[in-house]
Motif scaffolding. Sequence first.
Motif, PDB file in Angstrom:
ATOM      1  N   LEU A   2      64.716 -21.105 -26.047  1.00  0.00           N
ATOM      2  CA  LEU A   2      63.986 -21.384 -27.029  1.00  0.00           C
ATOM      3  C   LEU A   2      64.017 -22.792 -27.726  1.00  0.00           C
ATOM      4  O   LEU A   2      63.250 -23.323 -28.070  1.00  0.00           O
ATOM      5  CB  LEU A   2      64.360 -20.455 -28.192  1.00  0.00           C
ATOM      6  N   LEU A  38      70.319 -23.699 -32.409  1.00  0.00           N
ATOM      7  CA  LEU A  38      69.584 -22.748 -33.408  1.00  0.00           C
ATOM      8  C   LEU A  38      70.729 -22.479 -34.503  1.00  0.00           C
ATOM      9  O   LEU A  38      71.491 -21.489 -34.087  1.00  0.00           O
ATOM     10  CB  LEU A  38      68.675 -21.581 -32.564  1.00  0.00           C
ATOM     11  N   CYS A  94      64.574 -22.854 -36.913  1.00  0.00           N
ATOM     12  CA  CYS A  94      65.758 -23.005 -37.471  1.00  0.00           C
ATOM     13  C   CYS A  94      66.586 -23.865 -36.417  1.00  0.00           C
ATOM     14  O   CYS A  94      67.779 -23.970 -36.665  1.00  0.00           O
ATOM     15  CB  CYS A  94      66.511 -21.605 -37.233  1.00  0.00           C
ATOM     16  N   LEU A 103      72.213 -20.661 -40.803  1.00  0.00           N
ATOM     17  CA  LEU A 103      70.672 -20.513 -41.141  1.00  0.00           C
ATOM     18  C   LEU A 103      70.799 -20.057 -42.583  1.00  0.00           C
ATOM     19  O   LEU A 103      70.226 -20.684 -43.515  1.00  0.00           O
ATOM     20  CB  LEU A 103      70.030 -19.656 -40.372  1.00  0.00           C
ATOM     21  N   SER A 105      63.902 -16.384 -39.671  1.00  0.00           N
ATOM     22  CA  SER A 105      64.373 -15.122 -40.486  1.00  0.00           C
ATOM     23  C   SER A 105      64.492 -14.135 -39.381  1.00  0.00           C
ATOM     24  O   SER A 105      64.180 -12.979 -39.565  1.00  0.00           O
ATOM     25  CB  SER A 105      63.765 -14.784 -41.482  1.00  0.00           C
ATOM     26  N   MET A 141      66.568 -14.102 -32.313  1.00  0.00           N
ATOM     27  CA  MET A 141      65.961 -15.110 -31.500  1.00  0.00           C
ATOM     28  C   MET A 141      64.309 -15.011 -31.426  1.00  0.00           C
ATOM     29  O   MET A 141      64.101 -14.809 -30.449  1.00  0.00           O
ATOM     30  CB  MET A 141      66.535 -15.575 -30.321  1.00  0.00           C
ATOM     31  N   CYS A 194      62.362 -17.608 -32.916  1.00  0.00           N
ATOM     32  CA  CYS A 194      61.810 -18.980 -33.157  1.00  0.00           C
ATOM     33  C   CYS A 194      62.444 -20.333 -32.894  1.00  0.00           C
ATOM     34  O   CYS A 194      63.433 -19.913 -32.198  1.00  0.00           O
ATOM     35  CB  CYS A 194      61.422 -19.051 -34.770  1.00  0.00           C
TER      36      CYS A 194
HETATM   37  S1  FES Z   1      65.663 -17.792 -36.936  1.00  0.00           S
HETATM   38 FE1  FES Z   1      66.581 -17.003 -35.254  1.00  0.00          FE
HETATM   39  S2  FES Z   1      65.836 -18.125 -33.704  1.00  0.00           S
HETATM   40 FE2  FES Z   1      64.965 -19.090 -35.290  1.00  0.00          FE
END
Ligand code: FES
Length: 110
Positions: A71, A84, A49, A26, A39, A44, A46
């Motif tokens: 996720l 991710l 990413c 990322l 970020s 974890m 979101c």
């Molecule tokens: S930036 Fe880590 S889960 Fe999306």
Amino acid sequence: MTRVRFLRPDGTLDREVDAPAGTNLLDLAQANGQPLEGSCEGAMACSTCHVIVAKEDFERLPPASEEEDDLLDLAAHVTRTSRLACQLTLTADLETLTVRMPGAAYHLDR
Ligand code: FES
């Protein structure tokens, strides 16, 4: 060094970059103009990413954790090789890792 190929949602090459082993995917994507958000610093938080890994490379990655799979269920344009990016660390045996940006992320920025 590990070479990473970033593809646009339509599968065309956006750019190829070399990064040292230990680089977070990322961080590398964001430093190279890829339209990924997130970020979480590895915690974890979101699904923005999300990247789509080339099929032949997907099998070389360590498997996703249950939390990552959960996720990913929330991400747009998920495929069977989705991951991710914040959970992926470059290693020498991932040479020429190819990842495609999902369509939704592409349209956030361009
Ligand atoms: S930036 Fe880590 S889960 Fe999306």
